[in-house]
Design a protein around this motif. Structure first.
Motif, mmCIF file in Angstrom:
data_model
loop_
_atom_site.group_PDB
_atom_site.id
_atom_site.type_symbol
_atom_site.label_atom_id
_atom_site.label_comp_id
_atom_site.label_asym_id
_atom_site.label_seq_id
_atom_site.Cartn_x
_atom_site.Cartn_y
_atom_site.Cartn_z
ATOM 1 N N THR A 1 0.809 -1.213 0.000
ATOM 2 C CA THR A 1 0.000 0.000 0.000
ATOM 3 C C THR A 1 0.848 1.270 0.000
ATOM 4 O OG1 THR A 1 -0.104 -0.116 2.410
ATOM 5 C CG2 THR A 1 -1.899 -1.142 1.167
ATOM 6 N N ALA B 1 -2.271 5.055 5.651
ATOM 7 C CA ALA B 1 -3.611 5.539 5.324
ATOM 8 C C ALA B 1 -4.226 4.763 4.164
ATOM 9 C CB ALA B 1 -3.564 7.030 4.996
ATOM 10 N N THR B 2 -3.423 4.472 3.130
ATOM 11 C CA THR B 2 -3.933 3.684 2.007
ATOM 12 C C THR B 2 -4.270 2.274 2.457
ATOM 13 O OG1 THR B 2 -2.597 4.963 0.450
ATOM 14 C CG2 THR B 2 -3.427 2.846 -0.321
ATOM 15 N N ALA C 1 -5.279 1.451 5.430
ATOM 16 C CA ALA C 1 -6.521 1.535 6.198
ATOM 17 C C ALA C 1 -7.731 1.621 5.273
ATOM 18 C CB ALA C 1 -6.474 2.736 7.131
ATOM 19 N N ARG C 2 -7.600 2.348 4.164
ATOM 20 C CA ARG C 2 -8.703 2.418 3.204
ATOM 21 C C ARG C 2 -8.975 1.052 2.590
ATOM 22 N NH1 ARG C 2 -6.290 7.440 1.905
ATOM 23 N NH2 ARG C 2 -5.236 6.593 0.064
ATOM 24 N N LEU C 3 -7.913 0.322 2.272
ATOM 25 C CA LEU C 3 -8.105 -1.028 1.726
ATOM 26 C C LEU C 3 -8.792 -1.929 2.748
ATOM 27 C CD1 LEU C 3 -7.720 -3.191 -0.427
ATOM 28 C CD2 LEU C 3 -5.393 -3.542 0.436
ATOM 29 N N ALA D 1 -10.811 -1.054 5.115
ATOM 30 C CA ALA D 1 -12.213 -0.662 5.213
ATOM 31 C C ALA D 1 -13.026 -1.239 4.054
ATOM 32 C CB ALA D 1 -12.328 0.859 5.231
ATOM 33 N N GLU D 2 -12.446 -1.234 2.849
ATOM 34 C CA GLU D 2 -13.135 -1.808 1.693
ATOM 35 C C GLU D 2 -13.320 -3.313 1.857
ATOM 36 O OE1 GLU D 2 -14.532 -0.403 -0.842
ATOM 37 O OE2 GLU D 2 -13.835 1.671 -0.614
ATOM 38 N N GLU E 1 -8.839 -0.906 -7.783
ATOM 39 C CA GLU E 1 -9.475 0.409 -7.810
ATOM 40 C C GLU E 1 -8.698 1.426 -6.981
ATOM 41 O OE1 GLU E 1 -13.393 -0.433 -6.462
ATOM 42 O OE2 GLU E 1 -13.953 -1.527 -8.283
ATOM 43 N N LEU E 2 -8.038 0.961 -5.917
ATOM 44 C CA LEU E 2 -7.205 1.834 -5.094
ATOM 45 C C LEU E 2 -5.785 1.959 -5.643
ATOM 46 C CD1 LEU E 2 -8.293 0.678 -1.506
ATOM 47 C CD2 LEU E 2 -8.820 2.863 -2.618
#
Length: 232
Positions: A39, A43-44, A46-48, A50-51, A101-102
């Protein structure tokens, strides 16, 4: 509702075919399907995560997720049957889609898993002890952590012996290290450079037997060459 087909353990050949045909981010490691996504920052990651959490709730199938600075590892297996099912293949595909997508890349060659193997001529004598002392749960021929966090112990059949072999102590424990096939060459080179030696490659690509300078052994393993049985 989970269909009966979704509850069946998949043979190794089916898992391997799925990896080859559309799940290139993933590798089977001791009964789990695993992926590592680099990642770059927390932060990236954490976004992954969450997804992945949203997908897991929507699909009612929940993987183990490890968030670290710079990478996230996701491991999915069907806890109710103790291995990989079609539920895991579907979840793995969905996780790869959100990672793409991220714009997060997978690095499957950096995956690994470890189990400990204990030679025994009667696992019923020793399995309860090791399950108790390590806080594991007894299974057929091993002791496992139902949560998937700690290494399992596999009880390897052997002939009865006194613990002394060829004039010295006979090894009873060894580590089985499961890696993706594409990681074997690099890992083997590191072992040799560290003073180890290759004892046997007779069973490659299922496993290679290695030993250190004092004769202590370990096995470097992959899921390949293990026949048509359930994933393990």
């Amino acid at each position: 509702m989970i269909s009966s087909a979704d509850k069946h353990l998949l043979p190794d050949t089916d898992v391997d075919a799925a990896v080859q045909e559309g799940l290139g981010d993933w590798r089977p490691l001791f009964g789990v399907l695993a992926a590592r996504f680099d990642t770059g920052d927390f932060a990236t990651g954490a976004r992954l995560v969450a997804e992945v959490a949203g997908l897991a709730d929507a699909m009612d199938h929940h993987p183990d997720v490890d968030l670290r600075y710079g990478f996230v590892e996701v491991r999915t297996w069907s806890h109710d049957v103790g291995g990989i099912t079609r539920r895991d293949l579907r979840l793995a595909k969905a996780v790869s889609q959100v990672a793409a997508e991220l714009e997060v890349s997978a690095t499957p060659a950096r995956l690994q898993s470890v189990e400990w193997a204990l030679d025994t001529w009667d696992l019923t004598e020793v399995k309860p002890f090791w399950a108790a002392v390590l806080g594991l749960q007894e299974a057929d021929d091993d002791a496992v952590d139902p949560g998937g966090r700690w290494p399992s112990v596999w009880f390897q059949p052997t002939e009865q012996h006194s613990g002394v072999h060829l004039g010295g102590p006979r090894q009873r424990w060894h580590a089985d290290v499961r890696v993706p096939p594409e990681a074997v060459e690099e890992r083997m080179a590191a072992v040799i450079a560290a003073g180890g030696r290759l004892v046997s490659d007779d069973h490659a690509p299922a496993y290679w037997v290695l030993e250190d300078a004092q004769g202590n052994r370990a096995c470097l393993t992959t899921w390949l060459g293990r026949g048509p049985g359930p994933a393990a």
